[in-house]
Design an enzyme around this catalytic site. Structure first.
Site, PDB file in Angstrom:
ATOM      1  N   ARG A 116       0.834  -1.214   0.000  1.00  0.00           N
ATOM      2  CA  ARG A 116       0.000   0.000   0.000  1.00  0.00           C
ATOM      3  C   ARG A 116       0.864   1.257   0.000  1.00  0.00           C
ATOM      4  NH1 ARG A 116      -1.804   2.320   4.356  1.00  0.00           N
ATOM      5  NH2 ARG A 116      -2.015   0.394   5.558  1.00  0.00           N
ATOM      6  N   TYR A 160     -17.060  14.126 -16.835  1.00  0.00           N
ATOM      7  CA  TYR A 160     -17.562  12.749 -16.727  1.00  0.00           C
ATOM      8  C   TYR A 160     -18.629  12.730 -15.613  1.00  0.00           C
ATOM      9  CZ  TYR A 160     -17.501   7.769 -15.569  1.00  0.00           C
ATOM     10  OH  TYR A 160     -17.863   6.473 -15.304  1.00  0.00           O
ATOM     11  N   ASP A 211      -8.125  16.860 -15.831  1.00  0.00           N
ATOM     12  CA  ASP A 211      -8.331  15.452 -16.175  1.00  0.00           C
ATOM     13  C   ASP A 211      -7.920  15.295 -17.638  1.00  0.00           C
ATOM     14  OD1 ASP A 211      -9.345  13.010 -17.056  1.00  0.00           O
ATOM     15  OD2 ASP A 211     -11.051  13.066 -15.680  1.00  0.00           O
ATOM     16  N   LYS A 251      -8.392   3.895 -19.842  1.00  0.00           N
ATOM     17  CA  LYS A 251      -8.677   4.297 -21.229  1.00  0.00           C
ATOM     18  C   LYS A 251      -7.434   4.136 -22.123  1.00  0.00           C
ATOM     19  CE  LYS A 251     -12.338   5.638 -18.987  1.00  0.00           C
ATOM     20  NZ  LYS A 251     -13.316   4.645 -18.642  1.00  0.00           N
TER      21      LYS A 251
HETATM   22  N1  LCS Z   1     -12.297  10.832 -16.097  1.00  0.00           N
HETATM   23  C1  LCS Z   1     -12.837  10.715 -17.320  1.00  0.00           C
HETATM   24  C2  LCS Z   1     -12.695  11.840 -18.306  1.00  0.00           C
HETATM   25  C3  LCS Z   1     -13.519   9.564 -17.650  1.00  0.00           C
HETATM   26  O1  LCS Z   1     -14.056   9.473 -18.879  1.00  0.00           O
HETATM   27  C4  LCS Z   1     -13.661   8.516 -16.691  1.00  0.00           C
HETATM   28  C5  LCS Z   1     -14.401   7.266 -16.981  1.00  0.00           C
HETATM   29  C6  LCS Z   1     -13.088   8.692 -15.424  1.00  0.00           C
HETATM   30  C7  LCS Z   1     -12.414   9.857 -15.171  1.00  0.00           C
HETATM   31  C8  LCS Z   1     -13.200   7.651 -14.347  1.00  0.00           C
HETATM   32  O2  LCS Z   1     -12.316   6.621 -14.572  1.00  0.00           O
HETATM   33  P1  LCS Z   1     -12.512   5.128 -13.989  1.00  0.00           P
HETATM   34  O3  LCS Z   1     -12.734   5.256 -12.522  1.00  0.00           O
HETATM   35  O4  LCS Z   1     -13.704   4.543 -14.669  1.00  0.00           O
HETATM   36  O5  LCS Z   1     -11.215   4.473 -14.327  1.00  0.00           O
HETATM   37  N2  LCS Z   1     -15.161   7.361 -18.139  1.00  0.00           N
HETATM   38  C9  LCS Z   1     -16.020   6.509 -18.580  1.00  0.00           C
HETATM   39  C10 LCS Z   1     -16.846   6.784 -19.686  1.00  0.00           C
HETATM   40  O6  LCS Z   1     -16.878   7.837 -20.306  1.00  0.00           O
HETATM   41  N3  LCS Z   1     -17.597   5.754 -19.927  1.00  0.00           N
HETATM   42  O7  LCS Z   1     -17.411   4.769 -18.979  1.00  0.00           O
HETATM   43  C11 LCS Z   1     -16.388   5.193 -18.070  1.00  0.00           C
END
Ligand code: LCS
Length: 398
Positions: A62, A115, A187, A212
């Site tokens: 951790r 998001y 972001d 992503k």
């Molecule tokens: N920031 C952005 C711009 C995102 O598009 C997403 C997830 C996150 C943060 C969060 O990331 P995660 O915790 O899922 O790794 N975006 C998604 C979307 O547009 N469709 O499904 C997930």
């Protein structure tokens, strides 16, 4: 542990080499998965020295792990940051950022198109801790400047924004934040450092969903926070290791594996995206298209200035509104109907009923997330196959 690399490497070279171990155990070329929760100390004195910080050796996963550390070094290098901290998911990166740097009575000024779950954290969760929050159109720098309050501690935004592709001038936003003594956090998930490096444009902090482009194969979750100085890095590291939203070594290894082909994947995907955007802009069943590479994007000139390419995300309006969008999503055969983005396969979704369904209809209206809007994450398939699939599906709309 950091491999000493020659200076000034190209953005296509860094993902392949940055963060790799200087002292491989057997000369291994791939970073091993150090699948261990804890690390044995050679002596009691050594254990004490690691806890006091006098010795940098590993203690407990951790608090730090060599595989996770390799990925952190890689991302710090790609974003040109001071240091990076890996998290379990992108949302863990975002919430850790807020929880580590915002205090009771502080004000957070955030972009008005984010998001969906990020917006819910800002609007519904942070106020529970006595943190005031406001959403503002950050693409309008005078609106951004006027929304500052004496207690504004951070400006937080996405550019291009999910899903409307609205762009914020990062140099301008950084200047506004810094004049006020506030931090700018960005972001950078939609671009990845291959396409945009906000720290080079004045931002203090970058967050990513590594789920992503950076991992790139729709098979793993992860997040990262990259800080531009030691003070921010240490403050965030403290909160992250205490609150515990850290990354697992196996997860880190999968992402390290993906990141090595980021330049190849994104170069192909963004070439496809621009060609598809042009195709869609001339399609009779499409009412409008937003992609930063199209000359009619309202901020095309800004995109050219602050991005290194235009990325592989786009959104468009479909004839017959929500019903048209429903038909398109049900008719695609090659493109996958799924949320998430940034994988080698193209993904299509309907933000108003999916990723941004948690927002009120009024909020979606303000953010420009209309019922006819469809979001496309363009992958690495052959362009003609993608075009043919979209064409046949769009032509099913009466
Ligand atoms: N920031 C952005 C711009 C995102 O598009 C997403 C997830 C996150 C943060 C969060 O990331 P995660 O915790 O899922 O790794 N975006 C998604 C979307 O547009 N469709 O499904 C997930």
């Amino acid at each position: 542990m950091k491999k000493k690399l020659p200076p000034n490497l190209d953005k296509a070279t860094k993902p392949i080499h940055a963060g790799h171990l200087t002292h491989p155990v057997y000369g291994e070329v791939s970073v091993p998965i150090f699948q261990t929760s804890t690390f044995a100390f050679p002596s009691a004195d050594e254990g004490a020295a690691r806890f006091s910080g006098a010795d940098p050796g590993y203690i407990y996963t951790r608090l730090g792990n060599p595989t996770v550390h390799a990925l952190e070094e890689n991302l710090a290098e790609l974003e040109n940051g001071y240091g990076a901290l890996a998290t379990a998911t992108g949302m863990a990166a975002i919430t850790t950022l807020f929880l580590s740097l915002l205090n009771q009575h502080d004000h957070l000024l955030a972009g008005d198109c984010l998001y969906g779950p990020t917006e819910v954290v800002i609007e519904a969760e942070l106020p529970r801790f006595g943190i005031a929050t406001t959403l503002v159109d950050t693409s309008d720098l005078s609106a951004l400047a006027s929304a500052l309050r004496p207690n504004t501690r951070m400006i937080y935004l996405e550019t291009p924004a999910n899903p409307t592709m609205k762009i914020t001038d990062l140099k301008g936003a950084a200047a506004i934040a810094h004049q006020h003594g506030a931090l700018l956090a960005v972001d950078n998930t939609f671009c990845s450092p291959y396409v945009q490096r906000p720290l080079e444009l004045g931002a203090d902090l970058v967050v990513h969903s590594l789920t992503k482009y950076l991992s790139g194969h729709s098979d793993v979750l992860g997040g990262m926070i990259i800080a531009n100085n030691a003070m921010l890095f240490r403050r965030i590291k403290k909160t992250l290791t205490l609150f515990g939203a850290t990354m697992d070594p196996h997860q880190a290894w999968l992402i390290l594996r993906g990141v090595r082909t980021l330049p190849l994947r994104l170069a192909k995907a963004q070439e496809n995206a621009l060609k598809l955007a042009e195709f869609l802009a001339n399609h009779p069943k499409v009412t409008w298209v937003r992609h930063p590479g199209l000359p009619h994007h309202p901020q095309h000139a800004l995109a050219k200035k602050q991005m290194d390419g235009f990325g592989a995300m786009l959104c468009f309006g479909v004839a017959k509104g929500r019903e048209g969008a429903r038909i398109l999503l049900n008719q695609v055969r090659l493109i996958t109907l799924a949320v998430s983005l940034g994988g080698v396969e193209s993904l299509i979704e309907h933000p108003a009923s999916m990723t941004h369904a948690s927002l009120s209809p009024q909020r979606r209206e303000q953010a420009g997330i209309r019922d006819e809007l469809v979001r496309l994450s363009v992958g690495c398939e052959d362009f003609s196959d993608l075009r043919a699939d979209l064409d046949q599906a769009l032509n099913k709309i009466p």
